[in-house]
Enzyme design. Structure first.
Site, short mmCIF file in Angstrom:
data_model
loop_
_atom_site.label_atom_id
_atom_site.label_comp_id
_atom_site.label_asym_id
_atom_site.label_seq_id
_atom_site.Cartn_x
_atom_site.Cartn_y
_atom_site.Cartn_z
N ALA A 57 -0.72 -1.99 0.10
CA ALA A 57 0.01 -1.27 1.14
C ALA A 57 -0.83 -1.23 2.41
O ALA A 57 -2.06 -1.37 2.35
CB ALA A 57 0.29 0.17 0.70
N THR A 59 -2.29 1.28 4.42
CA THR A 59 -2.53 2.71 4.17
C THR A 59 -3.12 3.43 5.38
O THR A 59 -3.42 4.63 5.29
CB THR A 59 -3.49 2.89 2.97
N THR A 98 3.42 8.17 -2.32
CA THR A 98 2.59 9.18 -1.67
C THR A 98 3.35 10.48 -1.39
O THR A 98 4.58 10.45 -1.19
CB THR A 98 2.08 8.60 -0.32
N TYR A 122 4.28 5.77 8.23
CA TYR A 122 3.71 5.43 6.92
C TYR A 122 4.57 6.00 5.80
O TYR A 122 4.98 5.27 4.89
CB TYR A 122 2.27 5.98 6.82
N LYS A 126 6.82 3.91 3.07
CA LYS A 126 6.56 4.02 1.63
C LYS A 126 7.81 4.50 0.90
O LYS A 126 8.10 4.06 -0.20
CB LYS A 126 5.39 4.99 1.36
N TRP A 147 -3.86 13.27 -2.00
CA TRP A 147 -4.99 12.76 -1.20
C TRP A 147 -5.95 12.04 -2.13
O TRP A 147 -6.63 12.69 -2.94
CB TRP A 147 -5.72 13.92 -0.51
N1 LIG Z 1 -5.29 6.56 0.01
C1 LIG Z 1 -4.48 7.58 -0.24
O1 LIG Z 1 -4.80 8.74 0.06
C2 LIG Z 1 -3.16 7.34 -0.94
C3 LIG Z 1 -2.39 8.44 -1.27
C4 LIG Z 1 -1.17 8.25 -1.93
C5 LIG Z 1 -0.76 6.97 -2.24
N2 LIG Z 1 -1.50 5.89 -1.88
C6 LIG Z 1 -0.99 4.56 -2.24
O2 LIG Z 1 -1.84 4.03 -3.23
C7 LIG Z 1 -1.86 2.60 -3.13
C8 LIG Z 1 -3.29 2.13 -3.09
O3 LIG Z 1 -3.89 2.63 -1.91
P1 LIG Z 1 -5.46 2.76 -1.71
O4 LIG Z 1 -5.75 4.16 -1.41
O5 LIG Z 1 -6.18 2.07 -2.81
O6 LIG Z 1 -5.61 1.99 -0.31
P2 LIG Z 1 -6.49 0.76 0.15
O7 LIG Z 1 -7.88 0.91 -0.32
O8 LIG Z 1 -6.20 0.64 1.62
O9 LIG Z 1 -5.84 -0.45 -0.64
C9 LIG Z 1 -4.70 -1.11 -0.22
C10 LIG Z 1 -4.89 -2.58 -0.56
O10 LIG Z 1 -3.71 -3.28 -0.18
C11 LIG Z 1 -4.12 -4.51 0.35
N3 LIG Z 1 -3.08 -5.09 1.20
C12 LIG Z 1 -2.66 -4.64 2.41
N4 LIG Z 1 -1.69 -5.45 2.88
C13 LIG Z 1 -1.51 -6.42 1.95
C14 LIG Z 1 -0.66 -7.55 1.86
N5 LIG Z 1 0.22 -7.84 2.84
N6 LIG Z 1 -0.72 -8.33 0.75
C15 LIG Z 1 -1.61 -8.05 -0.22
N7 LIG Z 1 -2.45 -7.00 -0.20
C16 LIG Z 1 -2.40 -6.20 0.87
C17 LIG Z 1 -5.37 -4.18 1.15
O11 LIG Z 1 -6.08 -5.34 1.41
P3 LIG Z 1 -7.07 -5.42 2.69
O12 LIG Z 1 -8.25 -4.61 2.29
O13 LIG Z 1 -7.32 -6.88 2.80
O14 LIG Z 1 -6.33 -4.86 3.84
C18 LIG Z 1 -6.06 -3.22 0.20
O15 LIG Z 1 -6.86 -3.94 -0.72
C19 LIG Z 1 -1.04 2.27 -1.88
O16 LIG Z 1 0.24 1.88 -2.28
C20 LIG Z 1 -0.98 3.56 -1.10
O17 LIG Z 1 0.17 3.67 -0.31
C21 LIG Z 1 -2.72 6.04 -1.25
#
Ligand SMILES: NC(=O)c1ccc[n+]([C@@H]2O[C@H](COP(=O)([O-])OP(=O)(O)OC[C@H]3O[C@@H](n4cnc5c(N)ncnc54)[C@H](OP(=O)(O)O)[C@@H]3O)[C@@H](O)[C@H]2O)c1
Length: 284
Positions: A57, A59, A98, A122, A126, A147
Protein backbone atom coordinates in the site's frame (compact mmCIF):
# COMPACT_ATOMS: atom_id res chain seq x y z
CA UNK A 1 7.01 -3.01 8.33
CA UNK A 2 4.20 -5.57 8.59
CA UNK A 3 5.56 -7.77 5.80
CA UNK A 4 8.69 -8.71 7.80
CA UNK A 5 6.63 -9.81 10.82
CA UNK A 6 4.22 -11.80 8.64
CA UNK A 7 7.11 -13.59 6.94
CA UNK A 8 8.60 -14.51 10.35
CA UNK A 9 5.25 -16.00 11.39
CA UNK A 10 4.82 -17.94 8.15
CA UNK A 11 8.37 -19.30 8.37
CA UNK A 12 7.71 -20.50 11.91
CA UNK A 13 4.61 -22.29 10.53
CA UNK A 14 6.77 -23.99 7.85
CA UNK A 15 4.80 -22.40 4.99
CA UNK A 16 6.21 -22.17 1.49
CA UNK A 17 6.44 -18.42 0.88
CA UNK A 18 6.91 -16.25 -2.18
CA UNK A 19 7.65 -12.73 -0.93
CA UNK A 20 7.13 -9.97 -3.48
CA UNK A 21 7.83 -6.25 -3.39
CA UNK A 22 7.80 -3.28 -5.68
CA UNK A 23 11.50 -4.06 -6.07
CA UNK A 24 13.76 -6.83 -4.79
CA UNK A 25 14.93 -5.63 -1.39
CA UNK A 26 14.49 -6.49 2.26
CA UNK A 27 12.47 -9.69 2.44
CA UNK A 28 11.14 -9.31 -1.12
CA UNK A 29 12.69 -11.87 -3.44
CA UNK A 30 10.54 -11.13 -6.52
CA UNK A 31 9.48 -7.80 -8.04
CA UNK A 32 5.72 -7.38 -8.47
CA UNK A 33 4.13 -3.96 -8.77
CA UNK A 34 0.51 -4.39 -7.70
CA UNK A 35 -0.47 -1.58 -10.08
CA UNK A 36 0.86 -3.57 -13.06
CA UNK A 37 -1.72 -6.18 -14.05
CA UNK A 38 0.70 -7.96 -16.39
CA UNK A 39 3.22 -8.42 -13.59
CA UNK A 40 0.54 -9.53 -11.10
CA UNK A 41 -0.99 -12.03 -13.50
CA UNK A 42 2.37 -13.50 -14.53
CA UNK A 43 3.49 -13.87 -10.89
CA UNK A 44 0.25 -15.57 -9.87
CA UNK A 45 0.38 -17.81 -12.96
CA UNK A 46 3.90 -18.93 -12.15
CA UNK A 47 3.47 -19.54 -8.41
CA UNK A 48 -0.22 -20.53 -8.13
CA UNK A 49 -0.69 -19.35 -4.52
CA UNK A 50 -3.30 -20.89 -2.23
CA UNK A 51 -3.28 -17.88 0.07
CA UNK A 52 -2.43 -14.27 -0.82
CA UNK A 53 -1.52 -11.76 1.89
CA UNK A 54 -1.92 -8.37 0.23
CA UNK A 55 0.01 -5.90 2.38
CA UNK A 56 1.29 -3.53 -0.32
CA UNK A 57 0.00 0.00 0.00
CA UNK A 58 0.93 3.63 -0.20
CA UNK A 59 1.01 4.21 3.56
CA UNK A 60 2.29 7.79 3.59
CA UNK A 61 -0.88 9.57 4.66
CA UNK A 62 0.36 13.05 3.71
CA UNK A 63 1.62 11.93 0.29
CA UNK A 64 -1.80 10.34 -0.37
CA UNK A 65 -3.44 13.69 0.35
CA UNK A 66 -1.08 15.51 -1.99
CA UNK A 67 -1.25 12.89 -4.76
CA UNK A 68 -4.71 11.31 -4.65
CA UNK A 69 -4.42 9.63 -8.07
CA UNK A 70 -1.31 7.84 -6.85
CA UNK A 71 -3.09 6.82 -3.63
CA UNK A 72 -6.03 5.30 -5.54
CA UNK A 73 -3.72 3.72 -8.14
CA UNK A 74 -1.87 1.82 -5.41
CA UNK A 75 -4.46 1.25 -2.70
CA UNK A 76 -7.60 0.75 -4.78
CA UNK A 77 -6.55 -0.22 -8.34
CA UNK A 78 -3.61 -2.28 -7.03
CA UNK A 79 -6.02 -4.12 -4.74
CA UNK A 80 -8.40 -4.65 -7.67
CA UNK A 81 -5.57 -6.37 -9.57
CA UNK A 82 -4.84 -8.66 -6.62
CA UNK A 83 -8.56 -9.42 -6.21
CA UNK A 84 -8.84 -10.30 -9.90
CA UNK A 85 -5.79 -12.57 -9.76
CA UNK A 86 -7.08 -14.30 -6.59
CA UNK A 87 -10.42 -14.84 -8.36
CA UNK A 88 -8.69 -16.40 -11.38
CA UNK A 89 -6.52 -18.65 -9.19
CA UNK A 90 -9.17 -19.53 -6.62
CA UNK A 91 -6.80 -18.24 -3.91
CA UNK A 92 -7.95 -17.04 -0.48
CA UNK A 93 -7.19 -13.32 -0.11
CA UNK A 94 -6.17 -11.35 2.97
CA UNK A 95 -6.37 -7.56 2.76
CA UNK A 96 -4.93 -5.41 5.54
CA UNK A 97 -6.83 -2.20 6.18
CA UNK A 98 -6.88 0.56 8.73
CA UNK A 99 -8.86 2.43 11.39
CA UNK A 100 -8.35 5.45 9.13
CA UNK A 101 -11.50 4.36 7.25
CA UNK A 102 -13.53 6.01 10.07
CA UNK A 103 -14.10 9.74 10.56
CA UNK A 104 -12.94 9.68 14.19
CA UNK A 105 -16.01 11.33 15.68
CA UNK A 106 -17.16 8.31 17.73
CA UNK A 107 -16.27 8.60 21.42
CA UNK A 108 -16.08 4.83 21.94
CA UNK A 109 -13.70 2.49 20.06
CA UNK A 110 -14.94 1.54 16.59
CA UNK A 111 -16.20 -1.98 15.95
CA UNK A 112 -16.63 -3.89 12.70
CA UNK A 113 -20.26 -2.75 12.33
CA UNK A 114 -19.54 0.99 12.38
CA UNK A 115 -19.83 2.81 9.07
CA UNK A 116 -16.63 4.01 7.37
CA UNK A 117 -16.52 7.69 6.45
CA UNK A 118 -12.86 8.63 6.17
CA UNK A 119 -11.73 12.24 6.32
CA UNK A 120 -8.53 11.75 4.31
CA UNK A 121 -7.51 10.31 0.94
CA UNK A 122 -5.48 7.48 2.46
CA UNK A 123 -8.49 6.23 4.41
CA UNK A 124 -10.86 6.60 1.45
CA UNK A 125 -8.48 4.76 -0.87
CA UNK A 126 -8.04 1.92 1.66
CA UNK A 127 -11.81 1.72 2.10
CA UNK A 128 -12.22 1.57 -1.70
CA UNK A 129 -9.88 -1.45 -1.55
CA UNK A 130 -12.05 -3.07 1.14
CA UNK A 131 -15.19 -2.60 -0.98
CA UNK A 132 -13.57 -4.21 -4.02
CA UNK A 133 -12.53 -7.24 -1.95
CA UNK A 134 -15.97 -7.61 -0.33
CA UNK A 135 -18.00 -7.38 -3.50
CA UNK A 136 -15.75 -9.55 -5.68
CA UNK A 137 -14.70 -12.51 -3.53
CA UNK A 138 -16.33 -14.95 -1.12
CA UNK A 139 -13.18 -16.37 0.41
CA UNK A 140 -11.49 -13.31 1.88
CA UNK A 141 -10.32 -11.80 5.13
CA UNK A 142 -10.07 -8.09 5.82
CA UNK A 143 -8.11 -7.18 8.94
CA UNK A 144 -8.14 -3.57 10.13
CA UNK A 145 -5.08 -2.60 12.15
CA UNK A 146 -4.62 0.40 14.41
CA UNK A 147 -1.40 2.40 14.82
CA UNK A 148 1.18 -0.13 13.65
CA UNK A 149 4.43 -0.63 15.58
CA UNK A 150 7.25 -2.99 14.62
CA UNK A 151 10.57 -3.63 12.99
CA UNK A 152 12.43 -1.07 15.13
CA UNK A 153 14.48 1.10 12.72
CA UNK A 154 12.32 0.21 9.68
CA UNK A 155 9.36 1.74 11.55
CA UNK A 156 9.02 5.20 10.01
CA UNK A 157 6.01 5.96 12.19
CA UNK A 158 5.54 7.11 15.73
CA UNK A 159 7.29 4.73 18.12
CA UNK A 160 10.77 4.60 16.60
CA UNK A 161 10.65 8.38 16.01
CA UNK A 162 9.92 8.85 19.73
CA UNK A 163 12.69 6.42 20.70
CA UNK A 164 15.19 8.43 18.64
CA UNK A 165 13.98 11.77 20.03
CA UNK A 166 14.16 10.41 23.56
CA UNK A 167 17.82 9.65 23.05
CA UNK A 168 18.57 13.14 21.73
CA UNK A 169 16.35 15.51 23.69
CA UNK A 170 15.13 16.04 27.23
CA UNK A 171 11.73 17.37 26.22
CA UNK A 172 9.22 15.79 23.84
CA UNK A 173 6.18 17.76 22.69
CA UNK A 174 3.47 15.27 21.76
CA UNK A 175 -0.19 15.67 20.80
CA UNK A 176 -2.71 14.57 23.40
CA UNK A 177 -5.89 15.00 21.33
CA UNK A 178 -5.43 12.10 18.89
CA UNK A 179 -6.42 8.65 20.09
CA UNK A 180 -5.80 5.19 18.68
CA UNK A 181 -5.15 1.51 19.27
CA UNK A 182 -1.48 0.55 19.04
CA UNK A 183 -1.01 -2.63 16.99
CA UNK A 184 2.27 -4.51 17.22
CA UNK A 185 3.20 -6.24 13.97
CA UNK A 186 4.34 -9.49 15.64
CA UNK A 187 1.05 -9.80 17.58
CA UNK A 188 -0.94 -8.84 14.50
CA UNK A 189 0.81 -11.40 12.29
CA UNK A 190 0.40 -14.37 14.66
CA UNK A 191 -3.25 -13.61 15.46
CA UNK A 192 -4.06 -12.88 11.83
CA UNK A 193 -2.71 -16.29 10.78
CA UNK A 194 -4.64 -18.03 13.58
CA UNK A 195 -7.88 -16.50 12.25
CA UNK A 196 -6.96 -17.30 8.64
CA UNK A 197 -6.28 -20.92 9.65
CA UNK A 198 -9.70 -21.07 11.33
CA UNK A 199 -11.28 -20.55 7.89
CA UNK A 200 -13.89 -18.12 9.23
CA UNK A 201 -13.88 -15.58 6.41
CA UNK A 202 -14.88 -11.93 6.84
CA UNK A 203 -13.91 -8.54 8.22
CA UNK A 204 -12.11 -8.25 11.57
CA UNK A 205 -10.64 -5.54 13.73
CA UNK A 206 -7.26 -6.68 15.04
CA UNK A 207 -5.51 -4.29 17.41
CA UNK A 208 -3.74 -4.73 20.74
CA UNK A 209 -6.00 -4.27 23.76
CA UNK A 210 -6.43 -0.80 25.22
CA UNK A 211 -6.45 2.63 23.64
CA UNK A 212 -4.20 5.66 24.08
CA UNK A 213 -3.35 9.17 22.98
CA UNK A 214 -0.03 9.77 21.24
CA UNK A 215 1.08 11.55 24.42
CA UNK A 216 0.30 8.50 26.61
CA UNK A 217 2.30 6.24 24.30
CA UNK A 218 5.26 8.65 24.36
CA UNK A 219 5.13 8.64 28.16
CA UNK A 220 5.23 4.84 28.23
CA UNK A 221 8.18 4.84 25.83
CA UNK A 222 10.11 7.22 28.07
CA UNK A 223 9.32 5.02 31.06
CA UNK A 224 10.22 1.82 29.18
CA UNK A 225 13.59 3.26 28.14
CA UNK A 226 14.32 4.14 31.77
CA UNK A 227 14.38 7.87 30.99
CA UNK A 228 11.55 8.90 33.31
CA UNK A 229 13.75 11.27 35.33
CA UNK A 230 15.46 12.81 32.28
CA UNK A 231 12.86 13.36 29.54
CA UNK A 232 9.71 15.44 29.94
CA UNK A 233 6.72 14.59 27.75
CA UNK A 234 4.76 17.80 27.20
CA UNK A 235 1.17 17.50 25.92
CA UNK A 236 0.32 19.78 22.98
CA UNK A 237 -2.70 20.19 20.72
CA UNK A 238 -2.65 18.84 17.15
CA UNK A 239 -3.43 22.43 16.04
CA UNK A 240 0.19 23.21 17.03
CA UNK A 241 1.44 20.51 14.69
CA UNK A 242 -0.27 21.01 11.30
CA UNK A 243 0.13 18.25 8.69
CA UNK A 244 -0.96 18.10 5.02
CA UNK A 245 -3.59 15.38 5.63
CA UNK A 246 -6.31 15.71 8.28
CA UNK A 247 -6.11 13.03 10.96
CA UNK A 248 -9.24 11.65 12.61
CA UNK A 249 -9.61 12.55 16.29
CA UNK A 250 -10.02 8.86 17.07
CA UNK A 251 -8.65 5.71 15.45
CA UNK A 252 -9.57 3.66 18.53
CA UNK A 253 -10.81 0.18 17.69
CA UNK A 254 -12.12 -2.83 19.53
CA UNK A 255 -11.86 -6.40 18.27
CA UNK A 256 -15.57 -7.01 18.79
CA UNK A 257 -15.92 -9.99 16.48
CA UNK A 258 -12.92 -11.75 17.99
CA UNK A 259 -14.33 -11.06 21.47
CA UNK A 260 -17.66 -12.59 20.43
CA UNK A 261 -15.87 -15.64 19.05
CA UNK A 262 -13.79 -15.97 22.25
CA UNK A 263 -10.64 -15.47 20.15
CA UNK A 264 -9.40 -12.05 21.26
CA UNK A 265 -6.03 -12.94 22.69
CA UNK A 266 -4.16 -9.81 21.65
CA UNK A 267 -2.01 -8.55 24.55
CA UNK A 268 -2.54 -5.08 26.03
CA UNK A 269 -0.50 -2.46 24.15
CA UNK A 270 1.40 -1.48 27.33
CA UNK A 271 2.64 -5.06 27.78
CA UNK A 272 3.50 -5.35 24.10
CA UNK A 273 5.38 -2.02 24.19
CA UNK A 274 7.33 -2.99 27.31
CA UNK A 275 8.41 -6.30 25.67
CA UNK A 276 9.23 -4.55 22.38
CA UNK A 277 11.46 -1.96 24.06
CA UNK A 278 13.16 -4.64 26.14
CA UNK A 279 13.81 -6.89 23.10
CA UNK A 280 15.34 -4.02 21.12
CA UNK A 281 17.11 -2.07 23.86
CA UNK A 282 20.61 -2.80 22.55
CA UNK A 283 19.83 -1.75 18.96
CA UNK A 284 20.58 1.67 17.54
N1 LIG B 1 1.52 1.58 9.27
C1 LIG B 1 0.35 1.64 9.88
O1 LIG B 1 0.20 2.31 10.92
C2 LIG B 1 -0.83 0.86 9.33
C3 LIG B 1 -2.01 0.86 10.05
C4 LIG B 1 -3.11 0.14 9.58
C5 LIG B 1 -3.00 -0.57 8.40
N2 LIG B 1 -1.85 -0.54 7.68
C6 LIG B 1 -1.81 -1.32 6.43
O2 LIG B 1 -0.93 -2.41 6.63
C7 LIG B 1 -0.32 -2.77 5.38
C8 LIG B 1 1.17 -2.83 5.57
O3 LIG B 1 1.64 -1.52 5.89
P1 LIG B 1 3.04 -1.24 6.60
O4 LIG B 1 2.76 -0.51 7.83
O5 LIG B 1 3.86 -2.49 6.63
O6 LIG B 1 3.63 -0.15 5.57
P2 LIG B 1 4.97 -0.08 4.75
O7 LIG B 1 6.13 -0.44 5.61
O8 LIG B 1 4.91 1.26 4.08
O9 LIG B 1 4.80 -1.23 3.68
C9 LIG B 1 4.07 -1.09 2.51
C10 LIG B 1 4.80 -1.87 1.44
O10 LIG B 1 4.05 -1.77 0.22
C11 LIG B 1 4.98 -1.64 -0.82
N3 LIG B 1 4.36 -1.05 -2.00
C12 LIG B 1 3.93 0.22 -2.15
N4 LIG B 1 3.42 0.38 -3.40
C13 LIG B 1 3.55 -0.82 -4.02
C14 LIG B 1 3.23 -1.29 -5.32
N5 LIG B 1 2.65 -0.48 -6.23
N6 LIG B 1 3.49 -2.58 -5.63
C15 LIG B 1 4.08 -3.39 -4.73
N7 LIG B 1 4.42 -3.01 -3.48
C16 LIG B 1 4.16 -1.74 -3.14
C17 LIG B 1 6.06 -0.73 -0.25
O11 LIG B 1 7.21 -0.83 -1.03
P3 LIG B 1 8.27 0.38 -1.07
O12 LIG B 1 8.97 0.30 0.23
O13 LIG B 1 9.11 0.03 -2.25
O14 LIG B 1 7.49 1.63 -1.24
C18 LIG B 1 6.21 -1.31 1.14
O15 LIG B 1 7.12 -2.38 1.14
C19 LIG B 1 -0.80 -1.71 4.38
O16 LIG B 1 -1.85 -2.25 3.63
C20 LIG B 1 -1.30 -0.56 5.23
O17 LIG B 1 -2.30 0.19 4.60
C21 LIG B 1 -0.74 0.14 8.13
Amino acid sequence: MLGSAVIDTLRADQCEIVATGRSVRGEAELPMDVQDWGSVRATFGEHEPDLVLHLAAETNVDLCEQEPDHAYACNAFGTENIVRACGEQGAVMVYVSTANVFDGEKREPYNEYDTPNSINVYGRSKHAGECIVERSLDRYFIFRAGWMVGGWEIDKKFVYTMVQLCREQNELRVVDDRFGSPTFTADFATHMMAIVNSGRFGLYHLANKGTASRWEIAREIVKGLGKGGEVDVVPISSAEFPLPAPRPRSEMMKNLKLQLLGLDEMPHWKDALRDYLEENKDRK
